[in-house]
Every structure is written in structure tokens, then in C-alpha cells.
Design an enzyme around this catalytic site. Structure first.
Site, PDB file in Angstrom:
ATOM      1  N   ASN A   1      -9.129 -42.531  84.737  1.00 33.37           N
ATOM      2  CA  ASN A   1      -9.801 -42.629  83.453  1.00 33.37           C
ATOM      3  C   ASN A   1      -9.663 -44.029  82.863  1.00 33.37           C
ATOM      4  OD1 ASN A   1     -10.985 -40.007  82.769  1.00 33.37           O
ATOM      5  ND2 ASN A   1      -8.885 -39.246  82.914  1.00 33.37           N
TER       6      ASN A   1
ATOM      7  N   LYS B   1     -18.235 -42.790  79.498  1.00 35.13           N
ATOM      8  CA  LYS B   1     -17.252 -41.758  79.843  1.00 35.13           C
ATOM      9  C   LYS B   1     -16.031 -41.855  78.931  1.00 35.13           C
ATOM     10  CE  LYS B   1     -15.090 -38.487  82.000  1.00 35.13           C
ATOM     11  NZ  LYS B   1     -14.520 -38.666  83.338  1.00 35.13           N
TER      12      LYS B   1
ATOM     13  N   GLU C   1      -2.369 -38.454  79.581  1.00 38.09           N
ATOM     14  CA  GLU C   1      -2.996 -39.732  79.900  1.00 38.09           C
ATOM     15  C   GLU C   1      -3.689 -40.353  78.681  1.00 38.09           C
ATOM     16  OE1 GLU C   1      -5.251 -41.198  83.965  1.00 38.09           O
ATOM     17  OE2 GLU C   1      -5.976 -39.405  82.953  1.00 38.09           O
TER      18      GLU C   1
END
Length: 297
Positions: free
Chosen positions: A99, A176, A258
Site C-alpha cells: 500500500n 488507491k 499498516e
């Protein structure tokens, strides 16, 4: 056969390793701390992909390969250094399935002469137990539209994983991250799945997180629509009620989250560019607090 090493065989890494192995034309190795005993991926249609992937638990047993797929959590990247030091050579390429928007900055210092191929990951999967994961939708990856990206797309042909090279990767990565700034933080903090976004005040928070991230993205060179926050909320509300986020699964399992590669990345970029990010700063602080071990004093 092209040699591929998958480092980080959790939900995302397991889906990718099983898919690559199923092509029958790749020499795939799973780099794991302890044996998995095979992979089982439950698909959205109820079917399952079961396969056995050769496993290595000691980096010293490895030598450079053509491709490394790094699918650890972003915060686990330093722990992958022993694997990368053994697997990366002058002709190695490292596909970073993590990510955030800091793929190269995070991984390049550990990969020696290897080339970094960042990827935007759209693999909604939940770990059931070691070696087993449940997919909630078709697995997709987006990579830069250069030679390395095209070669990675070719590598994944027939794996069941859709890989799309795009010329404007900056926009894809930030789009994203704008999504992740809302879905991961909100589901992890509330400990609820996607239907939580039906609540008006939660939806308002989600919009604010996305809009802050969008402003930072625009200043970073991304091209994102003015109504992105509404688009994100519509998408989150339309997801199956059982779906959540990897940060939610991590918090429910008592694992580290995260948040730094998501909301923290928005805060860092905003500070660098002089753009205020109070909502992302707040949720980053809250996520850091609930992620920290309890203070016995």
C-alpha cells in the site's frame, strides 16, 4: 523456467503465489518464516484454488532470481532485507505489492541493483489461517506502463490475476491511497465492516479523509476528479456487507496495522507540500495509539 520468489505469503502474497504457480510455466518459491503446508484460496464463486508451492525458510539457501514479488505489509519491509539481499541481482526485478505511494523509497535501499516495479493492489482478501485466504472479488494489479510493467503483466498471464500497465501510474497510486485513507482507518477504528459507511457522520469523516488526500495528490502530480470523495463513498457502500479492510483484519487479529503507509503517507506528503491534513493526522494518531502495546505504568 522463469524463477519467481514471493516474499510475504499472507492473504495477498498467497493469492499471487497460488495464481503464478497455477500457470505451470513458472518456477515459484514461497519465502516463509515457517512452513505453510500448501495454499488454499477460496474464490468469490465458492470454488477454491489449492496448490503446493516449494517453500524456503532460510534466506541463505537462495540465489538471485528473475522476479521477486514483495507482498509483505509496508512496515514489514525492513524484515524482508535478508530475503532481498539474497534474491536480488543485476537482472532482478522486484514487484512491490504494498500500500501507499512510497514503494521505491521504501524498497530500493534494500534491493541492491534490482529494479523496482511498484504496483497498486486491488486484492480484497482475508487470511483464514496460515496458507489459506478468502477472496472477495477478482484480484487486480496496476503497474507502470513501461517495459518492466509490461513484462510483469506478461509474467502473470493465465494466473487469474489481472495486471494492467498504465502510463499515469502516479494518478493510479494516489487514487488507491485516497480510497485507503478512508476505508482502512474507519473500519479499523470502529472495528466494523463496510456497512459502517452507511452512517451519515461516518460517511462525512470518510469524505474528509479522502478530500485531504486528494488535495495532496493533486499537488503531487496526480489527476483526480473533484467528486472523488463521493465516488469513494459510493464504492464503499456498494461493497458486500461481509467485506472489510486489511487493517480491520489486522486489528481484529491483534496484529500491527499498516496505517503509516496509508494515512501517514498523506500526512508526510502534506507536510512536505505545505497542505494541512488535520483529519488524516488525527486518525493516524488514533491508530498509532490503539496499535501500541498497553502501558503497564
Amino acid at each position: 523456467m522463469t524463477r519467481v520468489a514471493v516474499v510475504g505469503v499472507g492473504a495477498v502474497g498467497g493469492v499471487v503465489a497460488a495464481g503464478l504457480m497455477s500457470t505451470g510455466r513458472l518456477d515459484v518459491t514461497a519465502c516463509v518464516r515457517s512452513p505453510l503446508g500448501g495454499l488454499r484460496i477460496e474464490r468469490p464463486d465458492g470454488s477454491a484454488l489449492e496448490t503446493s508451492v516449494p517453500e524456503v525458510t532460510d534466506p541463505a539457501e537462495l540465489s538471485p532470481v528473475e522476479w521477486v514479488v514483495l507482498a509483505t505489509k509496508a512496515y514489514q519491509t525492513p524484515a524482508a532485507a535478508p530475503w532481498l539481499s539474497r534474491l536480488c541481482g543485476p537482472t532482478t526485478r522486484v514487484a512491490v505489492l504494498q500500500n501507499g505511494v512510497e514503494h521505491r523509497e521504501r524498497v530500493a535501499p534494500l534491493a541492491g541493483p534490482a529494479r523496482i516495479v511498484p504496483a497498486v493492489v486491488e486484492i480484497s482478501a482475508e487470511s483464514q489461517r496460515r496458507g489459506q485466504a478468502r477472496l472477495f472479488g477478482p484480484p487486480r494489479l496496476t503497474v507502470p506502463g513501461d517495459e518492466d510493467g509490461a513484462d510483469f503483466a506478461a509474467l502473470c498471464q493465465g494466473s487469474g490475476i489481472e495486471v494492467t500497465p498504465v502510463d499515469d501510474f502516479v494518478t493510479a497510486a494516489w487514487a488507491k491511497l485516497c480510497l485507503n485513507a478512508a476505508n482502512g482507518a474507519v473500519t479499523a477504528l470502529t472495528m466494523h465492516r463496510m456497512p459502517v459507511f452507511a452512517h451519515p457522520r461516518i460517511a462525512q469523516l470518510g469524505r474528509a479523509l479522502v478530500e485531504e488526500a486528494r488535495q495532496v495528490a493533486l499537488a503531487s502530480g496526480a489527476r483526480l476528479p473533484a467528486d472523488l470523495a463521493d465516488q469513494v463513498l459510493t464504492r464503499l457502500r456498494s461493497m458486500p456487507p461481509e467485506s472489510g479492510s486489511s487493517m480491520l483484519w489486522d486489528r481484529l487479529a491483534g496484529r500491527q496495522m499498516e496505517y503509516d503507509a496509508r494515512n501517514g503517507a498523506v500526512v508526510r506528503a502534506g507536510a512536505r507540500l505545505g497542505i494541512p491534513t488535520p483529519y488524516n493526522e488525527t486518525v493516524t494518531a488514533l491508530l498509532e495509539a490503539v496499535s501500541a502495546p498497553a502501558n503497564p505504568s
